[in-house]
Design an enzyme around this catalytic site. Structure first.
Site, PDB file in Angstrom:
ATOM      1  N   GLU A  71      -8.297   7.116  -9.846  1.00 13.91           N
ATOM      2  CA  GLU A  71      -7.503   5.795  -9.554  1.00 13.91           C
ATOM      3  C   GLU A  71      -6.526   5.974 -11.780  1.00 13.91           C
ATOM      4  OE1 GLU A  71      -7.150   2.531  -7.387  1.00 13.91           O
ATOM      5  OE2 GLU A  71      -7.736   1.987  -8.618  1.00 13.91           O
TER       6      GLU A  71
ATOM      7  N   LYS B  13       1.454  -0.601  -0.169  1.00 15.21           N
ATOM      8  CA  LYS B  13       1.132  -2.226  -0.851  1.00 15.21           C
ATOM      9  C   LYS B  13       2.992  -2.900  -0.045  1.00 15.21           C
ATOM     10  CE  LYS B  13      -2.769  -3.073  -3.372  1.00 15.21           C
ATOM     11  NZ  LYS B  13      -2.857  -3.591  -4.538  1.00 15.21           N
TER      12      LYS B  13
ATOM     13  N   HIS C  66     -21.616  24.915   3.714  1.00 14.15           N
ATOM     14  CA  HIS C  66     -21.634  24.726   4.806  1.00 14.15           C
ATOM     15  C   HIS C  66     -20.311  25.151   5.938  1.00 14.15           C
ATOM     16  CE1 HIS C  66     -25.798  27.376   5.191  1.00 14.15           C
ATOM     17  NE2 HIS C  66     -25.838  26.277   5.007  1.00 14.15           N
TER      18      HIS C  66
HETATM   19  O1  PA5 Z   1      -9.455  -0.515  -9.808  1.00 16.87           O
HETATM   20  C1  PA5 Z   1      -9.161  -1.244  -8.727  1.00 16.87           C
HETATM   21  O2  PA5 Z   1      -8.410  -2.055  -9.637  1.00 16.87           O
HETATM   22  C2  PA5 Z   1      -8.843  -1.557  -7.850  1.00 16.87           C
HETATM   23  O3  PA5 Z   1      -9.395  -0.477  -6.700  1.00 16.87           O
HETATM   24  C3  PA5 Z   1      -9.416  -2.670  -6.827  1.00 16.87           C
HETATM   25  O4  PA5 Z   1     -10.430  -2.814  -7.261  1.00 16.87           O
HETATM   26  C4  PA5 Z   1      -8.712  -2.759  -5.481  1.00 16.87           C
HETATM   27  O5  PA5 Z   1      -7.295  -2.585  -5.143  1.00 16.87           O
HETATM   28  C5  PA5 Z   1      -8.841  -4.203  -5.506  1.00 16.87           C
HETATM   29  O6  PA5 Z   1      -8.476  -5.821  -5.923  1.00 16.87           O
HETATM   30  P1  PA5 Z   1      -8.743  -6.429  -5.764  1.00 16.87           P
HETATM   31  O7  PA5 Z   1      -9.956  -6.839  -6.309  1.00 16.87           O
HETATM   32  O8  PA5 Z   1      -7.860  -7.212  -6.193  1.00 16.87           O
HETATM   33  O9  PA5 Z   1      -8.627  -7.160  -3.851  1.00 16.87           O
END
Ligand code: PA5
Length: 456
Positions: A290, A433, A311
């Site tokens: 990410e 989203k 495997h």
């Molecule tokens: O690293 C990040 O920012 C994301 O993975 C968030 O942790 C994830 O989308 C969850 O978001 P939130 O804590 O706002 O629900």
């Protein structure tokens, strides 16, 4: 003692190219340290233990010591960075069958942590409610934004269940919310219902947040030693926060993976021979995937569990497209969980007649067999044209897991800078989203919903 980075099986030309990145990597670290890097307002994770983590860990322990409800199960509701770090630490350090073992006597275990809000599976939530019914749960709902659909939906269901079972007043004592200190739907809900709350710091993004209340609260509820976790991380940050970091393994790892990427590798595999590290790999996948996968760039991150995956995917790694870089995460003495100082090891036993031909392994530890399998794999994959790295810790405990967290967070920040991206945002996550909102008819997203439906 720290995290080691061994590049013996990395091609010489890539090592040479990584050496030319040592200076830019050090400059990237300086920019993280003083917040002048891209996304500098999100670098609160760096040196967090010293700045706030140690004090926070002590406060959380004190709060939990005074809790006035009995619980034997911790439910974490969250997704992405709001649950993966907790799961990585908890699964690395807890008994794999903890939830199935007895609650008392010789097999007494710490309260297990279970998870919800990291998917939208109806069947998954139904089964979770079955488990809650058998236990005395405490719930930690975690969302930095407070508006993420998956945890918000799961929390509605769980809250409804808790209030029906325990009544509103006791539910309020059994629910803890971790969220933004002032804004978001979860903050409002928590204040209305008088839940205990913990803050997600403004300057720490979700995937860098495991050492904040996001991870420390549920881990402490499950009786893990959060102070050792935080001080383990501090050992790494201490070496990186002042002066010249020299050839620190975290910077070296960032430079080596960058050199591999620049040479045309597209995928980094993180491989382990310890099943209990599976979620550390999941956390690492999110951290790097990410942070770096943007602007048409970045190594795709994937995980392998050995020897299981030898495997299945082993064939591809050995012999498929040469787009892979492989990093082995090794633990010198993996051991078993708990044991109160008692050695918990397994030697290959004697078999009369040696019908299975394993006589040559008799009386050797299984760990030795596993280590030989991993070394043999590393050599074979290197011979097959996969640049192989090895990251290692001497054992698995709160201290070394804390070190690994600080190591990977720093390597990720530096690697993202070498790649030329802002590692702290995630614009690509928004696309699905918005479509979800459009398809489900969320007010304000009707036009998008209509456009999407015309394409079906
Ligand atoms: O690293 C990040 O920012 C994301 O993975 C968030 O942790 C994830 O989308 C969850 O978001 P939130 O804590 O706002 O629900």
């Amino acid at each position: 003692m720290s995290v080691s980075c061994d590049a013996r099986f990395f091609p010489a030309e890539l090592k040479a190219s990584a050496e030319t990145l040592a200076k830019p990597a050090a400059e990237a670290l300086y920019a993280i340290r003083d917040g002048s890097c891209a996304g500098g307002e999100w670098t609160g994770w760096f040196d967090w233990p010293r700045k706030s983590g140690e004090r926070l860990a002590a406060d959380i322990k004190e709060y939990i010591g005074k809790l006035d409800v009995y619980y034997d199960l911790v439910l974490v509701i969250g997704i992405g960075g709001s649950y993966l770090g907790t799961r990585a630490v908890s699964e690395a350090l807890s008994h794999s069958y903890g939830i199935a073992l007895g609650k008392a006597g010789r097999h007494a275990r710490r309260p297990a942590i279970v998870y919800a809000g990291h998917h939208l599976s109806e069947a998954g939530l139904v089964e979770l409610l079955d488990l809650l019914e058998e236990r005395q749960p405490i719930v930690n709902v975690i969302s930095k934004s407070g508006t993420t659909t998956e945890p918000a939906v799961a929390f509605r269901v769980v809250r409804h269940y808790m209030e029906k079972r325990f009544g509103k007043a006791e539910s309020s004592r059994r629910i803890i919310a971790t969220t933004d200190k002032s804004k978001g739907a979860l903050r409002r809900l928590a204040e209305e219902a008088h839940y205990k709350t913990f803050d997600v710091p403004d300057d720490v993004g979700g995937r860098f947040s495991v050492l904040t209340a996001v991870g420390l609260v549920p881990l402490a509820l499950a009786t893990l030693d959060i102070e050792r976790l935080v001080s383990g991380a501090d050992e790494i940050f201490r070496a990186l926060r002042e002066g010249d970091p020299g050839d620190h393994p975290a910077l070296r790892y960032a430079a080596l993976r960058t050199a591999a990427y620049r040479s045309g590798k597209k995928i980094e595999l993180l491989a382990t021979g310890e099943p209990r590290l599976q979620y550390l790999i999941e956390w690492w996948k999110q951290l790097f995937g990410e942070s770096e996968g943007k602007d048409g760039k970045g190594l795709f991150t994937a995980g392998l569990n050995y020897t299981t995956d030898l495997h299945s995917l082993g064939q591809y790694v050995q012999d498929g497209e040469r787009i892979l870089l492989e990093t082995f995460l090794e633990v010198e003495q993996p051991g078993g969980e708990g044991g109160a100082g008692v050695e918990r090891r397994i030697r290959v036993p004697h078999l009369q007649g040696d019908a299975d031909g394993l006589g040559y392994l008799e009386q050797r530890f299984l760990g030795e067999v596993n280590a030989a399998a991993l070394l043999g794999t590393r050599l074979a994959h290197a011979d097959g044209g996969v640049p192989c790295l090895q990251l290692g810790v001497p054992r698995l405990d709160e201290r070394t897991i804390g070190q690994l967290i600080a190591f990977f967070e720093t390597a990720c920040g530096v690697s993202g800078a070498l790649l030329g991206v802002n590692p702290y945002d995630q614009p690509g996550v928004e696309a699905y989203k918005k479509n979800l909102f459009g398809l489900l008819g969320k007010p304000g997203f009707e036009d998008l919903g209509a456009t999407l439906r015309r394409r079906l």
